[in-house]
Design an enzyme around this catalytic site. Structure first.
Site, PDB file in Angstrom:
ATOM      1  N   GLY A 180       0.793  -1.227   0.000  1.00  0.00           N
ATOM      2  CA  GLY A 180       0.000   0.000   0.000  1.00  0.00           C
ATOM      3  C   GLY A 180       0.824   1.274   0.000  1.00  0.00           C
ATOM      4  O   GLY A 180       0.270   2.363   0.014  1.00  0.00           O
ATOM      5  N   CYS A 181       2.136   1.148  -0.014  1.00  0.00           N
ATOM      6  CA  CYS A 181       2.986   2.335  -0.038  1.00  0.00           C
ATOM      7  C   CYS A 181       3.314   2.711  -1.486  1.00  0.00           C
ATOM      8  O   CYS A 181       3.556   1.846  -2.320  1.00  0.00           O
ATOM      9  CB  CYS A 181       4.284   2.081   0.724  1.00  0.00           C
ATOM     10  SG  CYS A 181       4.053   1.954   2.490  1.00  0.00           S
TER      11      CYS A 181
END
Length: 131
Positions: A47-48
């Site tokens: 999710g980064c």
């Protein structure tokens, strides 16, 4: 590891976005780099926007963290996050409002929506580690 009080004072003293950026880049240099062996998929934070790796180790009930990113700015943000949780018990970490703590560090102008999602993924991994 940078202590929270000193780091908070450093970031709160920033009067412009440029000051904050320079401070985060300076802080990024204090974060030890992970080895290639540590930069494995299991340690990667999903999710980064940029690649971020987070390793959580427990020793005598205290949690210790190693982290790295391919982005300098994110490495600076990681220093800020880890300064809040390093050496604490999981129960203490879970009782913390890490989002509020980060808000006090004057980072909002750097947390774009996609970066915020990454930071939230990091905070979740810290507060709810895999068993």
């Amino acid at each position: 590891m940078t202590d929270t009080i000193h780091l908070k004072a450093q970031l709160q003293a920033c009067r412009s976005k440029e000051d904050t950026f320079k401070t985060l880049v300076t802080l990024s240099k204090t974060l030890p780099r992970l080895s290639a062996e540590e930069k494995i998929e299991d340690n990667k934070v999903k999710g980064c926007e940029s690649a971020v790796w987070l390793i959580i180790e427990e020793n005598h009930g205290l949690h210790h963290f190693k982290a790295d990113s391919d982005a300098k700015l994110m490495r600076g943000v990681l220093v800020a996050i880890l300064s809040l949780v390093e050496g604490k018990t999981l129960a203490d970490i879970q009782q913390m409002d890490l989002k509020a703590e980060l808000a006090e560090l004057n980072l909002s102008s750097y947390l774009t929506s996609s970066r915020t999602n990454g930071v939230l993924a990091i905070l979740e991994k810290i507060q709810v580690p895999k068993q």
